[in-house]
Structures are given as structure tokens and as C-alpha cells.
Design a protein around this motif. Structure first.
Motif, PDB file in Angstrom:
ATOM      1  N   LEU A 399       0.835  -1.195   0.000  1.00 26.78           N
ATOM      2  CA  LEU A 399       0.000   0.000   0.000  1.00 26.78           C
ATOM      3  C   LEU A 399       0.873   1.249   0.000  1.00 26.78           C
ATOM      4  O   LEU A 399       1.993   1.234   0.533  1.00 26.78           O
ATOM      5  CB  LEU A 399      -0.901   0.025   1.239  1.00 26.78           C
ATOM      6  CG  LEU A 399      -1.816  -1.183   1.447  1.00 26.78           C
ATOM      7  CD1 LEU A 399      -2.434  -1.129   2.835  1.00 26.78           C
ATOM      8  CD2 LEU A 399      -2.898  -1.247   0.375  1.00 26.78           C
ATOM      9  N   ASP A 401       0.627   5.867   0.244  1.00 24.00           N
ATOM     10  CA  ASP A 401      -0.187   6.998   0.690  1.00 24.00           C
ATOM     11  C   ASP A 401      -1.035   6.622   1.898  1.00 24.00           C
ATOM     12  O   ASP A 401      -2.183   7.057   2.013  1.00 24.00           O
ATOM     13  CB  ASP A 401      -1.096   7.521  -0.429  1.00 24.00           C
ATOM     14  CG  ASP A 401      -0.321   8.234  -1.518  1.00 24.00           C
ATOM     15  OD1 ASP A 401      -0.876   8.403  -2.601  1.00 24.00           O
ATOM     16  OD2 ASP A 401       0.848   8.602  -1.283  1.00 24.00           O
ATOM     17  N   ARG A 410       0.219  11.841   3.812  1.00 18.85           N
ATOM     18  CA  ARG A 410      -0.322  11.517   2.488  1.00 18.85           C
ATOM     19  C   ARG A 410       0.426  12.317   1.426  1.00 18.85           C
ATOM     20  O   ARG A 410      -0.138  13.140   0.713  1.00 18.85           O
ATOM     21  CB  ARG A 410      -1.806  11.809   2.442  1.00 18.85           C
ATOM     22  CG  ARG A 410      -2.636  10.955   3.394  1.00 18.85           C
ATOM     23  CD  ARG A 410      -4.109  11.267   3.257  1.00 18.85           C
ATOM     24  NE  ARG A 410      -4.634  10.862   1.958  1.00 18.85           N
ATOM     25  CZ  ARG A 410      -5.141   9.656   1.699  1.00 18.85           C
ATOM     26  NH1 ARG A 410      -5.183   8.751   2.637  1.00 18.85           N
ATOM     27  NH2 ARG A 410      -5.590   9.367   0.508  1.00 18.85           N
ATOM     28  N   LEU A 432      -9.828   2.348   0.749  1.00 21.43           N
ATOM     29  CA  LEU A 432      -9.076   2.403  -0.507  1.00 21.43           C
ATOM     30  C   LEU A 432      -9.651   3.417  -1.487  1.00 21.43           C
ATOM     31  O   LEU A 432      -9.168   3.534  -2.605  1.00 21.43           O
ATOM     32  CB  LEU A 432      -9.059   1.007  -1.158  1.00 21.43           C
ATOM     33  CG  LEU A 432      -8.406  -0.104  -0.328  1.00 21.43           C
ATOM     34  CD1 LEU A 432      -8.618  -1.457  -0.992  1.00 21.43           C
ATOM     35  CD2 LEU A 432      -6.918   0.168  -0.121  1.00 21.43           C
ATOM     36  N   SER A 433     -10.681   4.149  -1.061  1.00 19.25           N
ATOM     37  CA  SER A 433     -11.363   5.059  -1.985  1.00 19.25           C
ATOM     38  C   SER A 433     -11.368   6.506  -1.526  1.00 19.25           C
ATOM     39  O   SER A 433     -11.954   7.356  -2.188  1.00 19.25           O
ATOM     40  CB  SER A 433     -12.807   4.580  -2.192  1.00 19.25           C
ATOM     41  OG  SER A 433     -13.484   4.511  -0.945  1.00 19.25           O
ATOM     42  N   GLY A 434     -10.733   6.804  -0.378  1.00 29.68           N
ATOM     43  CA  GLY A 434     -10.704   8.185   0.114  1.00 29.68           C
ATOM     44  C   GLY A 434     -12.075   8.703   0.491  1.00 29.68           C
ATOM     45  O   GLY A 434     -12.391   9.880   0.264  1.00 29.68           O
ATOM     46  N   THR A 455      -3.874   3.703  -0.946  1.00 27.99           N
ATOM     47  CA  THR A 455      -4.101   3.263  -2.314  1.00 27.99           C
ATOM     48  C   THR A 455      -3.242   2.035  -2.554  1.00 27.99           C
ATOM     49  O   THR A 455      -2.238   1.814  -1.866  1.00 27.99           O
ATOM     50  CB  THR A 455      -3.745   4.358  -3.336  1.00 27.99           C
ATOM     51  OG1 THR A 455      -2.372   4.745  -3.142  1.00 27.99           O
ATOM     52  CG2 THR A 455      -4.645   5.570  -3.164  1.00 27.99           C
ATOM     53  N   LEU A 456      -3.629   1.235  -3.508  1.00 30.86           N
ATOM     54  CA  LEU A 456      -2.902   0.006  -3.791  1.00 30.86           C
ATOM     55  C   LEU A 456      -1.640   0.295  -4.583  1.00 30.86           C
ATOM     56  O   LEU A 456      -1.608   1.191  -5.418  1.00 30.86           O
ATOM     57  CB  LEU A 456      -3.787  -0.958  -4.577  1.00 30.86           C
ATOM     58  CG  LEU A 456      -5.122  -1.357  -3.935  1.00 30.86           C
ATOM     59  CD1 LEU A 456      -5.876  -2.294  -4.867  1.00 30.86           C
ATOM     60  CD2 LEU A 456      -4.903  -2.021  -2.586  1.00 30.86           C
ATOM     61  N   HIS A 457      -0.607  -0.463  -4.303  1.00 27.76           N
ATOM     62  CA  HIS A 457       0.646  -0.340  -5.037  1.00 27.76           C
ATOM     63  C   HIS A 457       0.709  -1.450  -6.083  1.00 27.76           C
ATOM     64  O   HIS A 457       0.901  -2.623  -5.761  1.00 27.76           O
ATOM     65  CB  HIS A 457       1.830  -0.461  -4.080  1.00 27.76           C
ATOM     66  CG  HIS A 457       3.169  -0.434  -4.771  1.00 27.76           C
ATOM     67  ND1 HIS A 457       3.658   0.683  -5.408  1.00 27.76           N
ATOM     68  CD2 HIS A 457       4.114  -1.404  -4.910  1.00 27.76           C
ATOM     69  CE1 HIS A 457       4.840   0.413  -5.914  1.00 27.76           C
ATOM     70  NE2 HIS A 457       5.142  -0.848  -5.631  1.00 27.76           N
ATOM     71  N   ALA A 485     -15.926  -0.134  -4.768  1.00 31.97           N
ATOM     72  CA  ALA A 485     -15.551   1.267  -4.916  1.00 31.97           C
ATOM     73  C   ALA A 485     -16.795   2.112  -5.161  1.00 31.97           C
ATOM     74  O   ALA A 485     -17.640   1.767  -6.002  1.00 31.97           O
ATOM     75  CB  ALA A 485     -14.568   1.417  -6.071  1.00 31.97           C
TER      76      ALA A 485
END
Length: 507
Positions: A399, A401, A410, A432-434, A455-457, A485
Motif C-alpha cells: 500500500l 499513501d 499523504r 481504498l477510496s478516500g 491506495t494500492l501499489h 468502490a
């Protein structure tokens, strides 16, 4: 019971009891671990653990303490070959990790966490009441009594706790006996996956520069009562009879035996007494599944017991321990008995082996078997929803941020992973969607659940996190709620209440 010496008394300082002690200490629960042996084991009963147990240790930051180990990529199910790289995770589990090392790692961990570990203490009696449990013990200083809110038996297949509690242990007695020896100073032809030979089965592999472990099943041996191991002369004679190899010039470091006796406790919980590991289930030891299942018992139970003691557990949370783990234990018994029938029996079972091998030509069958023996396919009933991760383990995912207790600013510099976020053994809401609405919905549970935005890496486009907006993860690493999402927080507070109790009252 007006006074207690501790919150939880754990009986048994093997891998299961120590893992439970660590889980309780991470949750701020006081515990005393009683172990009748005066020293930790130096014997290497299990020589590894399953892929799910690797993940379990990783979730608590324990893997570096093992100093590195190999993994089993190619193996078998009852002698029928399997390639574990067909599933995400890529291995059956760890190899070459003696149980003595696992105990040492966990022992050091729980001592650092402040558990009260007492060796040379043996439980001789139990008095269970509605408000707690008292145990009578034989200690180095003489007889004593200890009291606690809960008692957990992690004291093996002959569990004193289980017997004193009167919990049934149905199943069947041994039908076969197998013996093994760690031998120094002799070379043995490796047979790492075992071989059926006339009159039995043999398995051999190298454990160290000058150490081999030999294991065999001699069809002519009737299972004997008790724990007494065969003599080295008996082992050497049987090995020569089955393989033609003479190991008499070696020196045995350790000789042992095991059987296919298979039993499971009818109740994993009776009031304030609980069972975990071999105290709850015994079976033919194949691939370290017993120790692995026991460690996962401990991780399933630990956070639930802690919530009960802290006073915020939902009404039936502790009962979900039996509901979730009893079927897992039953499945281990089934798969080990199946492997015994395929692997150890004579030519009369060859038609079954042929059909089984034919079935494993199908990818779906192979993946089913791999998921069963590795523990990677466990799925708990956690509530409504259709997300593919619901009720399943949280996969490892890098992950970026990250923001929250385990993250950082962030600004693109903070990096973490789903595994690292579970080191604290707390609940986790992974956003994961803010979505600020998620954070607001979970805020009343902030004393029990960490909310982390990330967020995903470089996630795989068809991977398990595809189109996922948020996940609620229990301390044992299983997903309790999931949203696509953009789906928002619908159902989140219900899931938080179901697994983490009522929200904290505002001051």
C-alpha cells in the motif's frame, strides 16, 4: 469469585499456548501461562508450518525472528503430486523449521510482551464457576491455587483441562503406528515425499549437515499404548527390512512415534473454559497441519477473549470461536485420514489411488486440495455480502499513501502493507477510496478499530482487490465487511457492532 490472580490462565507453553499469550498481551490482557515441563522443548516434532501460518506469523511481525527458511513448492496429497505454485501464495508452507525454534521464537516474544510464564507448574484440579475459574496446581514451591476469569487448555492431546472439564473427545483410537528417528553420522537416501514399499511406507530427508530424519510405517506393527518410543535397534531393523539400508552405524538424537488416532472435542468452549490446539483435536501428523491449526485457533480466540474481558464483546462473540474453528479442525481430521488411506495402505487401495490421481488432472480439484491443506481457503460466515474476500483472509498487498495509526503523511512517501497494518492485532478499516464517510462511520469504534486510508501499489487488475473500495478486517486477519468502490458505508456500522460491540459512549 471476588479476586482473580489474572485475566486468563493458559495451560501449556507449546506453540499454541504461547501464541495465545502473545495475542492476549497485544490486547492488554493479563495472562499466566502454566507449563509442567521445566525447560522449553529441544525436540523437532513439527518441521514446518502451512502457508496460512506463515501469513499468521507475518501479521504479527514475527517472521524475521525465524532467520529465514525455505518453502515447499512441490508436494503431494496422500502421495498424489501437487504443485502448490498454482495458487496465490505459491507454497505449501515453511520447511526445515523445527518446532523447537518455533517455541523459542514465540517464547521470547511473549516474554517481551510481559506474559507471566511459569515452568514446572502442573494443573491438578479445576473449579469452574459462573464468574471465573480456580485451578489447583503443583508448583516448584508446593501446592497452590490460582484464579482467573477464563481458563484455556493448550495442553495437548491428553489435555488435563479437557478431562477435568468433562468435555467429550469422540473419535477413534489408533489403527496404525509410525515411528521416526533423527540420526547423526549416517547417510540415508532422501525420500522427501515418502515412498510406499512392500510392507509399509518410508520417508527420509536431511535435516542438517550430518543429520537425517527417517520415518516409517511398518504394516506388521500393532499400535502400542502409551508414549514410549521404540528402541533404536527396533527402528534400524525396521528400516533395513523396508528399504535395505543399514543405519545402525548412526547415533539417534531423538526417537518418537505417532499414530492415526483421530479425535475432536465436542465443545471448544464450556462456560469459562476453552480448548485450543491438540487439546481440541488430534490426528495423524501430516505436514505440520496440527500445529498450524492450533496456532490459528489461538489467533481466532485471542482477540475475542480480550474483547470479552475488556467488556465490549458482542453477546455471542466468544461462541463464534467454536462455530468457526470446530469445522476447520474437523476438516483437518478428514484430510489427514484421507491421506492415510491413500498413502499408507496396501495394494487393495490402488484403485482409489488411480481414481484420485485421475481427478487431480482437473485444475479445480488441485486448487481445492491445495486450499484445504494449506489453510488458505478457510472462509467464515461473517454476515451479508457478495464480495469475494468476505469471510476470507486478507491477502498481502503493498500500500502507498497510507494515513492512520500505522501509516504516515499523504505525500506519496508513506509505504506499508496489509500485513504490517495487522501487527498491532487490532481491528482495521482499510479505506481504498478516500471516502470521508467511512472514517466518520467508524469513528465511534476508534478505541478498537484503526481506520487507514491508502491506495494500492501495483495491484493486479484481476486480483482480489479489484474494484474494492473498503474492507473491515478482524484482528485475526479475516475480512468482516467489504464494499465496492463508490458503495459508501452501507452495512459498515452493523458489521462493526457485530464484531466489535457497541460503539463507545461519548464522554
Amino acid at each position: 469469585m471476588s479476586h482473580t490472580d489474572t485475566d486468563v490462565i493458559i495451560v501449556g507453553a507449546g506453540p499454541v499456548g504461547l501464541m495465545l499469550a502473545g495475542e492476549l498481551r497485544l490486547a492488554g490482557v493479563e495472562c499466566i501461562v502454566l507449563e509442567r515441563s521445566t525447560e522449553p522443548t529441544d525436540q523437532s516434532r513439527a518441521l514446518g508450518f502451512t502457508a496460512r501460518t506463515i501469513e499468521t506469523f507475518d501479521q504479527r511481525g514475527l517472521l524475521p525472528r525465524f532467520g529465514g527458511f525455505g518453502t515447499i513448492d512441490i508436494g503431494h496429497f496422500g502421495g498424489v503430486p501437487l504443485d502448490y505454485r498454482e495458487v496465490p501464495g505459491g507454497s505449501y508452507g515453511a520447511k526445515g523449521v523445527p518446532q523447537s525454534l518455533t517455541v523459542s521464537v514465540l517464547n521470547d516474544w511473549v516474554e517481551e510482551l510481559g506474559a507471566d510464564l511459569r515452568r514446572g507448574w502442573e494443573v491438578t484440579g479445576i473449579d469452574a464457576r459462573e464468574d471465573g475459574v480456580e485451578v489447583e496446581v503443583s508448583s516448584p514451591d508446593g501446592p497452590a491455587r490460582l484464579s482467573a476469569a477464563y481458563l484455556v487448555g493448550c495442553d495437548g492431546g491428553r489435555s488435563t483441562v479437557r478431562k477435568k472439564a468433562g468435555i467429550d473427545f469422540p473419535g477413534h483410537d489408533a489403527r496404525i503406528e509410525m515411528a521416526f528417528a533423527e540420526v547423526v553420522g549416517v547417510q540415508v537416501r532422501p525420500r522427501p515425499n515418502g515412498e510406499r514399499v512392500p510392507g509399509g511406507m518410508v520417508l527420509a530427508f536431511q535435516q542438517g549437515p550430518d543429520i537425517f530424519r527417517v520415518t516409517y510405517y511398518d504394516a506388521g506393527v500393532v499400535p502400542r499404548k502409551g508414549d514410549e518410543a521404540p528402541s533404536f535397534e527396533e527402528v534400524a531393523n525396521a528400516w533395513e527390512r523396508l528399504t535395505g539400508e543399514d543405519i545402525r552405524g548412526g547415533t539417534p538424537r531423538w526417537i518418537g512415534k505417532f499414530t492415526d488416532a483421530s479425535r475432536q472435542a465436542s465443545e471448544y468452549r464450556r462456560g469459562r473454559i476453552l480448548l485450543a490446539g491438540d487439546a481440541a483435536h488430534i490426528h495423524l501428523p501430516i505436514g505440520g497441519q496440527g500445529m498450524s491449526a492450533g496456532v490459528q485457533d489461538a489467533v481466532n480466540l485471542g482477540w475475542k477473549l480480550a474483547a470479552q474481558i475488556h467488556g465490549h464483546a458482542p453477546q455471542d462473540l466468544l461462541d463464534t470461536y467454536h462455530r468457526e474453528r470446530h469445522p476447520v479442525g474437523a476438516r483437518v481430521l478428514v484430510n489427514t485420514l484421507t491421506q492415510r488411506s491413500l498413502y499408507i495402505t496396501g495394494e487393495e487401495m490402488q484403485p482409489l489411488r488411480d481414481v484420485f490421481a485421475e481427478l487431480t488432472r482437473f485444475e479445480e480439484v488441485r486448487k481445492h486440495l491445495i486450499g484445504m491443506v494449506t489453510g488458505l481457503d478457510i472462509r467464515y460466515e461473517v454476515g451479508p455480502g457478495t464480495h469475494p474476500l468476505l469471510g476470507r483472509r486478507l491477502p498481502e498487498q503493498e500500500l502507498v499513501d497510507a494515513s492512520g495509526p500505522a501509516g504516515g503523511a499523504r505525500d506519496g512517501s508513506a509505504k506499508t502493507s496489509t500485513v504490517a497494518l495487522l501487527h498491532s492485532a487490532r481491528g482495521l478499516l482499510l479505506d481504498l477510496s478516500g471516502d470521508d464517510g467511512l472514517r466518520a462511520a467508524a469513528a465511534p469504534w476508534a478505541d478498537r478499530v484503526d481506520t487507514v486510508g491508502a491506495t494500492l501499489h501495483e495491484a493486479a487488475p484481476d486480483g482480489p482487490f479489484q474494484d474494492t473500495g473498503a474492507l473491515l478486517v478482524r484482528p485475526d486477519g479475516y475480512v468482516a465487511w467489504a464494499a465496492a468502490a463508490g458503495a459508501g458505508a452501507e452495512g459498515l456500522q452493523a458489521a462493526l457492532t457485530r464484531w466489535f460491540g457497541e460503539p463507545a459512549k461519548e464522554a
